[in-house]
Design a protein around this motif. Structure first.
Motif, PDB file in Angstrom:
ATOM      1  N   ASP A  49      17.928 -12.944  -9.420  1.00 43.78           N
ATOM      2  CA  ASP A  49      17.736 -13.949  -8.369  1.00 43.78           C
ATOM      3  C   ASP A  49      16.624 -13.581  -7.394  1.00 43.78           C
ATOM      4  O   ASP A  49      15.975 -14.477  -6.837  1.00 43.78           O
ATOM      5  CB  ASP A  49      19.048 -14.136  -7.591  1.00 43.78           C
ATOM      6  N   GLU A  50      16.436 -12.285  -7.138  1.00 45.87           N
ATOM      7  CA  GLU A  50      15.374 -11.816  -6.263  1.00 45.87           C
ATOM      8  C   GLU A  50      14.688 -10.619  -6.891  1.00 45.87           C
ATOM      9  O   GLU A  50      15.363  -9.673  -7.325  1.00 45.87           O
ATOM     10  CB  GLU A  50      15.914 -11.389  -4.888  1.00 45.87           C
ATOM     11  N   ILE A  51      13.376 -10.656  -6.930  1.00 46.99           N
ATOM     12  CA  ILE A  51      12.588  -9.516  -7.383  1.00 46.99           C
ATOM     13  C   ILE A  51      11.707  -9.062  -6.235  1.00 46.99           C
ATOM     14  O   ILE A  51      10.891  -9.835  -5.728  1.00 46.99           O
ATOM     15  CB  ILE A  51      11.722  -9.864  -8.609  1.00 46.99           C
ATOM     16  N   THR A  52      11.916  -7.824  -5.819  1.00 51.81           N
ATOM     17  CA  THR A  52      11.084  -7.246  -4.773  1.00 51.81           C
ATOM     18  C   THR A  52      10.028  -6.375  -5.443  1.00 51.81           C
ATOM     19  O   THR A  52      10.350  -5.510  -6.253  1.00 51.81           O
ATOM     20  CB  THR A  52      11.925  -6.396  -3.804  1.00 51.81           C
ATOM     21  N   ILE A  53       8.778  -6.613  -5.100  1.00 54.37           N
ATOM     22  CA  ILE A  53       7.665  -5.935  -5.761  1.00 54.37           C
ATOM     23  C   ILE A  53       7.265  -4.715  -4.946  1.00 54.37           C
ATOM     24  O   ILE A  53       6.925  -4.818  -3.769  1.00 54.37           O
ATOM     25  CB  ILE A  53       6.466  -6.888  -5.920  1.00 54.37           C
ATOM     26  N   HIS A  54       7.333  -3.562  -5.592  1.00 57.86           N
ATOM     27  CA  HIS A  54       6.935  -2.296  -4.964  1.00 57.86           C
ATOM     28  C   HIS A  54       5.615  -1.862  -5.556  1.00 57.86           C
ATOM     29  O   HIS A  54       5.551  -1.383  -6.689  1.00 57.86           O
ATOM     30  CB  HIS A  54       8.007  -1.229  -5.199  1.00 57.86           C
ATOM     31  N   GLN A  55       4.546  -2.042  -4.801  1.00 56.85           N
ATOM     32  CA  GLN A  55       3.227  -1.545  -5.175  1.00 56.85           C
ATOM     33  C   GLN A  55       3.186  -0.068  -4.819  1.00 56.85           C
ATOM     34  O   GLN A  55       3.189   0.303  -3.643  1.00 56.85           O
ATOM     35  CB  GLN A  55       2.146  -2.326  -4.421  1.00 56.85           C
ATOM     36  N   VAL A  56       3.182   0.807  -5.839  1.00 60.35           N
ATOM     37  CA  VAL A  56       3.288   2.233  -5.573  1.00 60.35           C
ATOM     38  C   VAL A  56       1.979   2.833  -5.070  1.00 60.35           C
ATOM     39  O   VAL A  56       1.970   3.924  -4.495  1.00 60.35           O
ATOM     40  CB  VAL A  56       3.800   3.011  -6.806  1.00 60.35           C
ATOM     41  N   GLY A  57       0.859   2.154  -5.284  1.00 60.85           N
ATOM     42  CA  GLY A  57      -0.420   2.645  -4.799  1.00 60.85           C
ATOM     43  C   GLY A  57      -0.629   2.352  -3.322  1.00 60.85           C
ATOM     44  O   GLY A  57       0.217   1.761  -2.646  1.00 60.85           O
ATOM     45  N   ARG A  58      -1.784   2.774  -2.810  1.00 59.64           N
ATOM     46  CA  ARG A  58      -2.038   2.714  -1.375  1.00 59.64           C
ATOM     47  C   ARG A  58      -2.763   1.451  -0.912  1.00 59.64           C
ATOM     48  O   ARG A  58      -2.827   1.199   0.285  1.00 59.64           O
ATOM     49  CB  ARG A  58      -2.865   3.937  -0.966  1.00 59.64           C
ATOM     50  N   ASN A  59      -3.282   0.655  -1.804  1.00 60.94           N
ATOM     51  CA  ASN A  59      -4.140  -0.471  -1.421  1.00 60.94           C
ATOM     52  C   ASN A  59      -3.325  -1.726  -1.106  1.00 60.94           C
ATOM     53  O   ASN A  59      -3.505  -2.783  -1.702  1.00 60.94           O
ATOM     54  CB  ASN A  59      -5.148  -0.764  -2.535  1.00 60.94           C
ATOM     55  N   HIS A  60      -2.452  -1.644  -0.123  1.00 55.44           N
ATOM     56  CA  HIS A  60      -1.509  -2.741   0.095  1.00 55.44           C
ATOM     57  C   HIS A  60      -2.127  -4.022   0.632  1.00 55.44           C
ATOM     58  O   HIS A  60      -1.750  -5.111   0.178  1.00 55.44           O
ATOM     59  CB  HIS A  60      -0.347  -2.262   0.971  1.00 55.44           C
ATOM     60  N   PRO A  61      -3.043  -4.005   1.584  1.00 52.69           N
ATOM     61  CA  PRO A  61      -3.626  -5.287   2.003  1.00 52.69           C
ATOM     62  C   PRO A  61      -4.293  -6.037   0.851  1.00 52.69           C
ATOM     63  O   PRO A  61      -4.094  -7.246   0.695  1.00 52.69           O
ATOM     64  CB  PRO A  61      -4.636  -4.867   3.082  1.00 52.69           C
ATOM     65  N   ALA A  62      -5.052  -5.316   0.017  1.00 51.31           N
ATOM     66  CA  ALA A  62      -5.693  -5.978  -1.124  1.00 51.31           C
ATOM     67  C   ALA A  62      -4.654  -6.475  -2.120  1.00 51.31           C
ATOM     68  O   ALA A  62      -4.784  -7.576  -2.682  1.00 51.31           O
ATOM     69  CB  ALA A  62      -6.669  -5.012  -1.802  1.00 51.31           C
ATOM     70  N   PHE A  63      -3.632  -5.656  -2.361  1.00 53.73           N
ATOM     71  CA  PHE A  63      -2.546  -6.084  -3.258  1.00 53.73           C
ATOM     72  C   PHE A  63      -1.874  -7.356  -2.750  1.00 53.73           C
ATOM     73  O   PHE A  63      -1.646  -8.301  -3.510  1.00 53.73           O
ATOM     74  CB  PHE A  63      -1.535  -4.948  -3.390  1.00 53.73           C
ATOM     75  N   LEU A  64      -1.543  -7.403  -1.471  1.00 55.73           N
ATOM     76  CA  LEU A  64      -0.859  -8.577  -0.920  1.00 55.73           C
ATOM     77  C   LEU A  64      -1.725  -9.828  -1.023  1.00 55.73           C
ATOM     78  O   LEU A  64      -1.237 -10.903  -1.395  1.00 55.73           O
ATOM     79  CB  LEU A  64      -0.463  -8.303   0.532  1.00 55.73           C
ATOM     80  N   GLU A  65      -2.979  -9.700  -0.683  1.00 60.27           N
ATOM     81  CA  GLU A  65      -3.884 -10.851  -0.773  1.00 60.27           C
ATOM     82  C   GLU A  65      -4.004 -11.336  -2.218  1.00 60.27           C
ATOM     83  O   GLU A  65      -3.949 -12.539  -2.497  1.00 60.27           O
ATOM     84  CB  GLU A  65      -5.261 -10.482  -0.216  1.00 60.27           C
ATOM     85  N   ALA A  66      -4.178 -10.410  -3.162  1.00 56.69           N
ATOM     86  CA  ALA A  66      -4.358 -10.783  -4.561  1.00 56.69           C
ATOM     87  C   ALA A  66      -3.098 -11.414  -5.137  1.00 56.69           C
ATOM     88  O   ALA A  66      -3.158 -12.447  -5.826  1.00 56.69           O
ATOM     89  CB  ALA A  66      -4.757  -9.549  -5.378  1.00 56.69           C
TER      90      ALA A  66
END
Length: 320
Positions: A293-310
């Motif tokens: 029902d819910e998937i929380t995405i854990h980006q393990v790398g450090r580039n979080h602003p770019a990840f969130l935008e993409a």
């Protein structure tokens, strides 16, 4: 329809960065958020361990997102104190907090010096703590003497609707047990979807039919494959072990020693590593098809602003 959230990894990043990033996550279209509850990090390279219960107050005030966090009552937290923390946030931000509860890891819980028993005994301790917390949320005056001790405790600030108790499990056996008492399940999605499907099935068989299922999907995304794998390995290489090791190692340094021979190719055992946003969308959709029902995405790398935008621009629209 499956909802997709953003994971705030307190053992990797500073509380200030995570607060900025979770606000950005809401802006770009993520529907939920989760935050880890650690005293120690997995290794000393990230070297962070912000106190999640302080941070949640700020994050819930600055966003409108629902939040989830996994804690282990009975060691580092007395269950009455954990119940008080959840009650206060739920009174201030109604029905936005689900409290996931698990049997814990020595990495975090060992700081109290209490004996660290086997899994079955930790499960029994967890179950006692859950009963105490639910009784406190119901307004009862609780006295309990068992694996944990409570003496005439009563919560005077309580929400109209208490937090859901979500049981944490990473194996089908634990998921089946969790189905008998929890309001929902939280687990980890990594690698092929078949493993996640077995855990969800066991939860349903154990009594979880009709209850929400949450999964945290480990991913690594960036524009350059070699740099992406090097970053993901440095950040998360100490968290790729199978079996009992993750629950019984005591310090970040011990995790680093145990991971001395982990290589970049080993990331694929539990993390979707790809520069291709389409591949990430495909894998997340496969996890959702397991009945999540819910998937929380854990980006393990450090580039979080770019990840969130993409992901906000290209991945979430494909999953809608």
């Amino acid at each position: 329809m499956t909802r997709y959230g953003y994971h705030c990894s307190h053992e990797q990043f500073s509380p200030g960065d995570l607060l900025a990033w979770v606000r950005l996550a809401e802006e770009v279209g993520f529907a939920t958020a989760s935050a880890s509850d650690h005293f120690h990090p997995w290794n000393e390279r990230p070297g962070q361990s912000g106190f999640v219960w302080s941070w949640l107050g700020a994050a819930m005030e600055r966003t409108r997102l629902p939040f989830r966090t996994v804690s282990a009552p009975g060691y580092r937290y007395h269950p009455a104190i954990l119940a008080q923390a959840g009650a206060t946030l739920s009174a201030m931000y109604p029905e936005r907090l689900w409290m996931a509860l698990g049997s814990g890891q020595l990495l975090n819980e060992g700081i109290t010096g209490l004996p660290w028993p086997g899994k079955s005994e930790r499960n029994a301790r967890l179950r006692e703590c859950v009963d105490v917390m639910r009784a406190l949320w119901a307004g009862e005056t609780v006295t309990h003497r068992g694996r944990i001790t409570v003496d005439e405790a009563k919560l005077y600030t309580r929400p109209d609707v208490p937090p859901l108790v979500i049981g944490a499990a990473v194996s089908p056996e634990t998921a089946r047990w969790v189905g008998s008492w929890a309001d929902g399940l939280i687990t980890v999605a990594g690698g092929e979807p078949q493993g996640l499907a077995r855990i969800v099935e066991a939860f349903r068989e154990g009594g979880g039919t009709g209850k929400p299922v949450l999964a945290q999907a480990k991913i690594a995304w960036g524009p350059d494959e070699a740099a992406l794998r090097a970053d993901a390995l440095a950040q998360w290489g100490t968290n790729l072990f199978e079996g009992d090791a993750p629950w019984h190692l005591r310090t970040p340094r011990q995790f680093e020693h145990a991971a001395a021979f982990v290589r970049a190719d080993d990331l694929d055992r539990g993390i979707t590593v790809s520069t291709d946003l389409g591949r990430h969308a495909e894998r997340l959709r496969a996890y959702a098809d397991c009945g999540v029902d819910e998937i929380t995405i854990h980006q393990v790398g450090r580039n979080h602003p770019a990840f969130l935008e993409a992901f906000g621009r290209h991945v979430l629209p494909q999953l809608a």
